[in-house]
Design a protein around this motif. Structure first.
Motif, PDB file in Angstrom:
ATOM      1  N   THR A  37       0.833  -1.207   0.000  1.00  0.00           N
ATOM      2  CA  THR A  37       0.000   0.000   0.000  1.00  0.00           C
ATOM      3  C   THR A  37       0.862   1.249   0.000  1.00  0.00           C
ATOM      4  O   THR A  37       0.667   2.172  -0.800  1.00  0.00           O
ATOM      5  CB  THR A  37      -0.926   0.008   1.229  1.00  0.00           C
ATOM      6  N   HIS A  38       1.843   1.293   0.893  1.00  0.00           N
ATOM      7  CA  HIS A  38       2.642   2.512   1.034  1.00  0.00           C
ATOM      8  C   HIS A  38       3.684   2.668  -0.066  1.00  0.00           C
ATOM      9  O   HIS A  38       4.117   3.793  -0.352  1.00  0.00           O
ATOM     10  CB  HIS A  38       3.284   2.566   2.417  1.00  0.00           C
ATOM     11  N   GLY A 162      -7.852  -7.436  -3.831  1.00  0.00           N
ATOM     12  CA  GLY A 162      -8.895  -6.695  -3.124  1.00  0.00           C
ATOM     13  C   GLY A 162      -8.604  -5.222  -2.943  1.00  0.00           C
ATOM     14  O   GLY A 162      -9.176  -4.581  -2.051  1.00  0.00           O
ATOM     15  N   ALA A 163      -7.731  -4.652  -3.781  1.00  0.00           N
ATOM     16  CA  ALA A 163      -7.402  -3.232  -3.672  1.00  0.00           C
ATOM     17  C   ALA A 163      -8.663  -2.390  -3.767  1.00  0.00           C
ATOM     18  O   ALA A 163      -9.564  -2.672  -4.569  1.00  0.00           O
ATOM     19  CB  ALA A 163      -6.413  -2.831  -4.763  1.00  0.00           C
ATOM     20  N   ASP A 164      -8.734  -1.353  -2.935  1.00  0.00           N
ATOM     21  CA  ASP A 164      -9.925  -0.514  -2.862  1.00  0.00           C
ATOM     22  C   ASP A 164     -10.267   0.076  -4.234  1.00  0.00           C
ATOM     23  O   ASP A 164      -9.409   0.665  -4.896  1.00  0.00           O
ATOM     24  CB  ASP A 164      -9.704   0.618  -1.866  1.00  0.00           C
ATOM     25  N   LEU A 247       1.770  -6.257  -7.239  1.00  0.00           N
ATOM     26  CA  LEU A 247       1.211  -5.201  -6.405  1.00  0.00           C
ATOM     27  C   LEU A 247       1.948  -3.876  -6.556  1.00  0.00           C
ATOM     28  O   LEU A 247       1.456  -2.838  -6.095  1.00  0.00           O
ATOM     29  CB  LEU A 247       1.209  -5.635  -4.938  1.00  0.00           C
ATOM     30  N   THR A 248       3.115  -3.916  -7.155  1.00  0.00           N
ATOM     31  CA  THR A 248       3.883  -2.716  -7.481  1.00  0.00           C
ATOM     32  C   THR A 248       4.541  -2.956  -8.836  1.00  0.00           C
ATOM     33  O   THR A 248       4.654  -4.105  -9.283  1.00  0.00           O
ATOM     34  CB  THR A 248       4.965  -2.415  -6.422  1.00  0.00           C
ATOM     35  N   PRO A 249       4.985  -1.899  -9.495  1.00  0.00           N
ATOM     36  CA  PRO A 249       5.634  -2.089 -10.800  1.00  0.00           C
ATOM     37  C   PRO A 249       6.865  -2.981 -10.677  1.00  0.00           C
ATOM     38  O   PRO A 249       7.699  -2.775  -9.796  1.00  0.00           O
ATOM     39  CB  PRO A 249       6.035  -0.657 -11.204  1.00  0.00           C
TER      40      PRO A 249
END
Length: 292
Positions: A37-38, A162-164, A247-249
């Motif tokens: 997330t961060h 499940g990303a918002d 989840l990230t590049p």
């Protein structure tokens, strides 16, 4: 600049009003994964000040633009980047409301863009040279925003995690517009100067700056997160997990993209798909809500 075969041409760039409701978006909007997330949230720390700086520099450059079509593109770029900056600025307020005070780091970012990379009060040939150098830096940054925009439009593993959906819509709306206008900064630089040597030099300055800010921003967020409370140390080493997880590049995308940029034949239109970007912009919940 010529578009790829089969891609739409002569797009008129325009700012799109968007409306996001952050009231139900959790602090860890990728469920159970504050680290990932961060790693994405660092963008919210950098983009408001960075994109406001883009707007200021491009407004300074407008008097030197002699091509009518490029002038139209630059004006469209300015409108879109101003909307991006304000939209991400609201996310920062949302973080503060959730107990994550990001203002100390944001002030440091503002100093970099407004102080170190500001206009410096230079005039004449020195002022024009500094303007061209900043446009070259923006062109290098815009290469990455275009690559990231293409990535987020295709980041289906984030949906599976499940990303918002509100946060994903913000990121995809922004990413789609980055893909849509990915050629403008490069076109402006080539119009004003076009030196290959200076273009490469700008990239060699931009890469360490972005990596440093991304690493420091992630460490800051992990340390200040009221739920993590410093139990997990931040840093880019986490990309070794989050990148392959989608989840990230992934580094396998970013590294080779730099090598493509360093080619004399580089064209930003070879990064991402305008058709895909426009399709998302036509379906974005936030963009559609603003039309009602």
């Amino acid at each position: 600049m010529t578009a790829q075969l089969g891609e739409p041409e002569n797009i008129v760039l325009q700012a799109r009003d968007v409306s996001f409701d952050w009231s139900e978006v959790p602090l860890h909007w990728i469920p159970g994964d504050p680290v990932a997330t961060h790693l994405i949230n660092v963008l919210h720390l950098l983009l408001p000040a960075g994109e406001e700086w883009f707007v200021k520099v491009f407004k300074e450059a407008l008097p030197y633009v002699k091509d009518d079509r490029l002038r139209e593109d630059v004006l469209g770029f300015i409108g879109q980047e101003a909307m991006h900056a304000s939209s991400h600025d609201v996310v920062l307020d949302h973080f503060v409301e959730q107990g994550l005070d990001v203002r100390p780091f944001v002030r440091q970012v503002e100093f970099i863009f407004e102080g170190l990379l500001g206009d410096r009060g230079l005039t004449g040939a020195r002022g024009q040279a500094w303007l061209v150098e900043r446009v070259a830096i923006i062109a290098a940054i815009e290469h990455f925003t275009g690559v990231l925009g293409a990535w987020i439009l295709n980041a289906r593993k984030m949906d599976a995690a499940g990303a918002d959906p509100t946060m994903m819509d913000l990121l995809r709306w922004h990413g789609a517009e980055e893909v849509e206008h990915r050629h403008v900064a490069h076109d402006l630089y080539m119009h004003l100067d076009g030196s290959y040597r200076n273009r490469v030099r700008a990239m060699t300055m931009t890469v360490p700056m972005l990596l440093t800010l991304w690493s420091r921003g992630h460490k800051f967020l992990m340390a200040r997160d009221p739920l993590v409370r410093g139990r997990i140390k931040g840093g880019l080493h986490h990309l070794r997990r989050t990148g392959p997880a989608g989840l990230t590049p992934p580094g396998r995308d970013l590294g080779p993209s730099i090598m493509r940029y360093l080619k004399r034949s580089y064209s930003p239109l070879n990064e991402g798909s305008t058709s895909q970007a426009l399709a998302y912009l036509a379906s974005s919940p936030a963009a559609r809500a603003a039309l009602r």
